[in-house]
Each structure stands twice: as C-alpha cells, then as structure tokens.
Design a protein around this motif. Structure first.
Motif, short mmCIF file in Angstrom:
data_model
loop_
_atom_site.label_atom_id
_atom_site.label_comp_id
_atom_site.label_asym_id
_atom_site.label_seq_id
_atom_site.Cartn_x
_atom_site.Cartn_y
_atom_site.Cartn_z
N PRO A 1 -0.93 2.79 6.97
CA PRO A 1 -1.74 1.66 7.47
C PRO A 1 -2.89 2.10 8.36
CG PRO A 1 0.61 1.20 7.67
CD PRO A 1 0.50 2.64 7.28
N GLU A 2 -2.79 3.32 8.92
CA GLU A 2 -3.86 3.81 9.80
C GLU A 2 -5.09 4.27 9.02
OE1 GLU A 2 -0.75 5.09 9.81
OE2 GLU A 2 0.04 3.83 11.43
N VAL B 1 0.84 -1.20 0.00
CA VAL B 1 0.00 0.00 0.00
C VAL B 1 0.87 1.25 0.00
CG1 VAL B 1 -1.91 -1.14 1.19
CG2 VAL B 1 -0.15 0.03 2.53
N ALA C 1 -4.40 -1.13 -3.32
CA ALA C 1 -3.38 -2.02 -2.78
C ALA C 1 -3.02 -3.04 -3.84
CB ALA C 1 -3.87 -2.71 -1.51
N ILE D 1 -7.56 1.27 4.27
CA ILE D 1 -6.43 0.34 4.29
C ILE D 1 -6.60 -0.66 5.43
CG2 ILE D 1 -3.93 0.13 4.62
CD1 ILE D 1 -4.74 1.29 1.91
N LYS D 2 -6.97 -0.17 6.61
CA LYS D 2 -7.19 -1.06 7.75
C LYS D 2 -8.26 -2.10 7.42
CE LYS D 2 -7.31 0.38 11.95
NZ LYS D 2 -7.65 1.12 13.20
N VAL E 1 -6.84 -4.78 4.97
CA VAL E 1 -5.90 -5.67 5.65
C VAL E 1 -6.63 -6.61 6.60
CG1 VAL E 1 -3.92 -5.78 7.21
CG2 VAL E 1 -3.99 -4.05 5.40
N LEU F 1 1.60 -6.96 5.57
CA LEU F 1 1.40 -5.60 5.05
C LEU F 1 2.74 -4.93 4.82
CD1 LEU F 1 -0.54 -3.21 4.39
CD2 LEU F 1 -0.30 -2.53 6.80
N LYS F 2 2.90 -4.29 3.65
CA LYS F 2 4.11 -3.53 3.34
C LYS F 2 3.70 -2.14 2.86
CE LYS F 2 7.89 -4.95 3.20
NZ LYS F 2 8.87 -5.31 2.20
N HIS F 3 4.13 -1.13 3.62
CA HIS F 3 3.78 0.25 3.30
C HIS F 3 4.98 0.95 2.66
CE1 HIS F 3 3.46 4.63 4.76
NE2 HIS F 3 2.62 4.51 3.72
#
Length: 534
Positions: A328-329, A324, A380, A333-334, A337, A353-355
C-alpha cells in the motif's frame, strides 16, 4: 401328437390375438407427454482428472425423491426440484458412488436467462436467497465430482410440474415405474460427447490516444481499464454471469463511451492514453490476460501507470474493495486508493483496500491484476468481493442471473471508476469536482447500462464453446469500435490444463405409460381357460 380340438384351437387363437393386442396397446398408450429443454452438467478434465457428467444420452424411467427406500435406481432418472433438494442426499449419493440412471434438477424460473424481468414462477419467492445459496452449494458439489451418468438442469413450468406431480403419486405406491406398472420414461437422444479441440480465447482491445503538446517528445503514460468477459458454471449453456463478469463488461463499455466524448475534443483530451481490454480465459487462471500482456511490446508495457481490473461490481450495497499485490505504500497504489476513496466518499459509500502478496511459486492467480503484477506492472482489481474466490468459484454460474443484479448499482460503480480516472488524468485530486455529473451530456447513461446488462444476461459465455468468429465476440468488438480507436483482436488457445467436452444442451422427451388394465385381465382369463383344457 393328437391334433388339437376345434375348441382348444379357438381359445389358443383368441389368446394369441389378445396378447398381440395388449402389446400393441402398450406401445400406443406410451404417449409423448411433453418435450423439455434441458442443459447438461459440464464435462471437463483438469490436469487429466475427469470432472462433471460423463454421459449425455438418457433412456430411463423417472422417479422423484419419494422413491421407495429399497428401490434400485441404477436404471432410474431422478427428477429433483431445487425447492425440495436435500444437499445431504446429493453428497451421499456422490460420495458413496451409489448407482443412478441419471439426475435432472428442476430450477425456479428466476435462474433462467429467458426470465428478462426477474419474474418467478407461480411458487412464492420469499426464500429466493435461500434457494440461491442451495444452488450455489449444489453447483460446487457437481463441478468437482466425477459422475458416470447424465446430469441435466431444466426449468419449472406448468407442464413439467404436472409430470412431477404424477411421478410423486406413482412413487407413493412403492412400485418402480415400468411399462407394466405405469409411470414416465425420460429420453434424451444425444451423441457421445467429444473433446473440444484447441478451445479458442480471444482478447479485444481498444485505444484512446492522449493529447501530446508540441514540446512533449516523450511517450505519454497509459492507464489500462480491463475486464474479463467469459464465464464458467455447472451448465455451460446457462452460464451468463450477469454479475461475474457481466457487470464488469458493462462498466468498461460505459467508461469507454464517456471518455470517448472527452477525448473527441482536443480541448478536453487528457495527456494519458487509455487502453481498454476485454479479456478471455478469466475462470482459467486469467489465461487470456497473461497471453495478451505478453503480446505487448516493452515500450507499451513500461508506459502503463496502472491498470484497473473490474470484477463483479453489480450487486454490492455500501462498500467495494480494491485488491492489490504491491505494498500500500507504493506511490501508484497510494494514488489509486486516494482517488477512488475520495470519490466514493462524495458518492456516499466506502472503498476498502485489501493487500495480498503474490506467491510466484504458485501458478494459481486469484485476481486478474496479478497477471499484470507478475510482469511488474502496477495494477488493482475493483470488486464487491472482499476475498478472492477459489478456482472455478464465482465465475458466472447458475446463481449469477439477471434477477440478482441491479443496473443502478452498476451506474454507481461506473461513476466511481470514471470520476476516479478523471481525477488522475486531469489532476483534480482532492477536489469535489464532478466531470460526469447527472443531467449533463457527460452523465452516465442508465439506459445504455441496462441494455448491455440485458444482452449479457442472456448470453452464455463459456469461452471454450465460442466459435472463432463468435457473434458475441464480434458484437463486443463492434461496440468498442464505436467508442475507441485501433480496436483489434488477439487470438490464442486455452492452455492444456483444461479439456472440455461438447453436448451442452438437448431436448428431453417425456413419455407416459397408461396401463391397459382391462386387456390384461381379459388375457389372464384366456390363459386360465387354456391351461384348464391342457
């Protein structure tokens, strides 16, 4: 000058006849040994800088890696089996620009798209992973080099293996192959490669409309499922990309089929629109994806809750990655995931998860979802790759064959995607409910997955070499029409950063020289007698 004596004229006449006979014999004894399909190393320019093989025609004597240390290879083509390849040798010749007549790399059958059942040649296959790694390194070296001679790939078979064995025997003598010393001559008759004018890229989209209630006047939210379908590799005619991104295409088509069953019944149709996109230009900074998104009207773009891009999901074991750009917040996105992680846990594997932030000043796009993110659309990428590949890396090259991809793995990927989407659409978050359970009419169909994976694994898909109405593109459109509505094509041309050249495959004619030793000896005896008379 005194007239020649009868005996002298007779010897001279016999000498001329002998010489003519030898010349004719040399031509007659240069027999065609075999004809082999060969595939040319890609030729392209990037921002005006030339890369790949710059020539196509070939007419040289052949040698193996056993050539003499002092041999002049400027008029010689080397036949090199991948099984015997020394990468250092290739790097040295390219880095030092050493003269060569040409290169032909001989690949094991496992890398052939005609090898439908993953069957290898008579050689032992205990080192297939090692061969895969060597070929991957070789491919990266070749596509980033400027080679002023023809470079081709061919596949092992009994005929060319026998030719190679003979060439090796000849090289052991230390004599270069010529018409007088024997050996083989390799000939490829090909026109000078021409630029591909206005290379096309074609995006395909289909639509499943969600169900509006009577009191629901606002536009329904949309989820986009996207996969890039084209490839790039050292040999365009061999770049089938079974995993990258054949696996992503197969998964998208099966997800479309499954949701078409749900959406065909108003009682099970979700209150989300589903947008399916098969995009072109993936290896070239997802050029087609960018143009496709910019063709959307603002209302459609704003209706997208999120997009999930599918990339290389056919050869993983225990874990997948969600990449993404947004933090992540972020609420969406949350949600993505959470849905994917909970389903993965129930299915017995893990999703990580990879930001990675987007650098707006850098035109390079590492993942397809970044084209969405640049337009402020949440997106994503689901992939087995933990890190983003470099430009023109892992884009369906020579090593990406059917032999290394599992339909069972793609089935697991489809289950993850379909169930995760369903939880979002139908509000079953955190509940152990399988909508697409095995042995039901909504189960993932392994036969469907396998058949499409086989088709994709036999179809080179380097977009610049597609015709405007390429049969493969039309087949994808037809398949999407079977499962979705309002299917249409978005056509454009590839941006000018890349220039491609044609002539991607050819026929190699192999000729063998047989030495007329007795005739040469006889001619020499006549020559000696003639000189004695003179």
């Amino acid at each position: 000058m005194a007239p020649r004596k009868p005996r002298e004229r007779e010897i001279l006449f016999d000498s001329v006849i002998a010489l003519v006979f030898i010349l004719v014999a040399c031509v007659d004894l240069c027999d065609g040994a075999t004809v082999v399909d060969v595939y040319r190393l890609i030729q392209y320019d990037m921002s005006g800088v030339p890369f790949g093989s710059r020539l196509a025609s070939l007419n040289h004597h052949a040698a193996s890696l056993h050539f003499s240390a002092h041999a002049d290879l400027s008029r010689t083509v080397l036949l090199i089996p991948l099984r015997e390849l020394n990468i250092s040798f290739v790097k040295e010749y390219i880095a030092e620009s050493k003269p060569l007549g040409g290169l032909i790399f001989l690949l094991p059958r496992m890398f052939s798209f005609e090898n439908k059942d993953g069957i290898v040649s008579n050689h032992q296959d205990g080192s297939k992973e090692s061969l895969k790694n060597v070929l991957a390194e070789l491919e990266q070296i070749l596509i980033h080099a400027n080679l002023p001679y023809p470079v081709y790939f061919a596949f092992e078979d009994d005929h060319i293996d026998a030719v190679l064995a003979d060439i090796k025997k000849n090289d052991v003598t230390g004599q270069p192959a010529t018409a007088t010393t024997g050996g083989y001559k390799f000939v490829v008759s090909a026109a000078e490669p021409r630029k591909v004018v206005s290379p096309p890229i074609t995006n395909i989209q289909g639509w499943l409309a969600g169900l509006k209630t009577d009191d629901d006047a606002h536009q329904l939210p949309t989820i986009a499922i996207v996969a890039s379908y084209d490839t790039f590799g050292a040999a365009p005619a061999l770049s089938v990309g079974s995993d990258s991104n054949g696996s992503g295409i197969v998964a998208l088509l099966e997800v479309a089929r499954l949701f078409s069953l749900l959406y065909s019944n108003p009682k099970t149709r979700g209150q989300y629109n589903l947008l399916f996109g098969l995009t072109s230009g993936g290896p070239y900074n997802y050029n087609g994806t960018r143009k496709w998104l910019r063709s959307f009207d603002q209302r459609l773009r704003e209706s997208i809750d999120y997009a999930i891009c599918l990339d290389s999901i056919g050869s993983w074991e225990n874990e997948l990655w969600i990449h993404v750009s947004k933090p992540p917040e972020n609420a969406f996105i949350k949600k993505i995931v959470e849905d994917f992680s909970s389903v993965a846990e129930e299915l017995g594997f893990k999703v990580n998860l990879k930001h990675k932030k987007i650098n707006i000043s850098n035109p390079r796009v590492a993942w397809e979802h970044e084209q969405f993110s640049r337009l402020r659309v949440t997106a994503a990428t689901l992939s087995e790759l933990s890190t983003a590949p470099e430009l023109l890396e892992k884009t369906g090259g020579l090593v990406d064959s059917r032999h290394f991809v599992s339909e069972e793995t793609i089935v697991r990927s489809v289950k993850l995607i379909a169930e995760s989407l369903a939880r979002h659409i139908y509000g079953h978050q955190g509940k152990n409910i399988q909508i697409f359970a095995d042995n039901t009419n909504l189960a993932v169909n392994p036969s469907y997955v396998r058949s499409w994976l086989d088709v994709l694994s036999q179809t080179p898909r380097v977009a610049p070499f597609f015709s405007k109405d390429d049969p493969f593109v039309m087949a994808l459109k037809k398949e999407l029409e079977d499962h979705t509505d309002e299917v249409n094509l978005h056509r454009d041309v590839l941006d000018g950063m890349f220039t491609f050249y044609d002539s991607t495959r050819a026929k190699l004619n192999i000729y063998q020289f047989f030495l007329p030793i007795v005739k040469i000896d006889e001619y020499c005896r006549y020559e000696i007698e003639l000189r004695k008379i003179k």
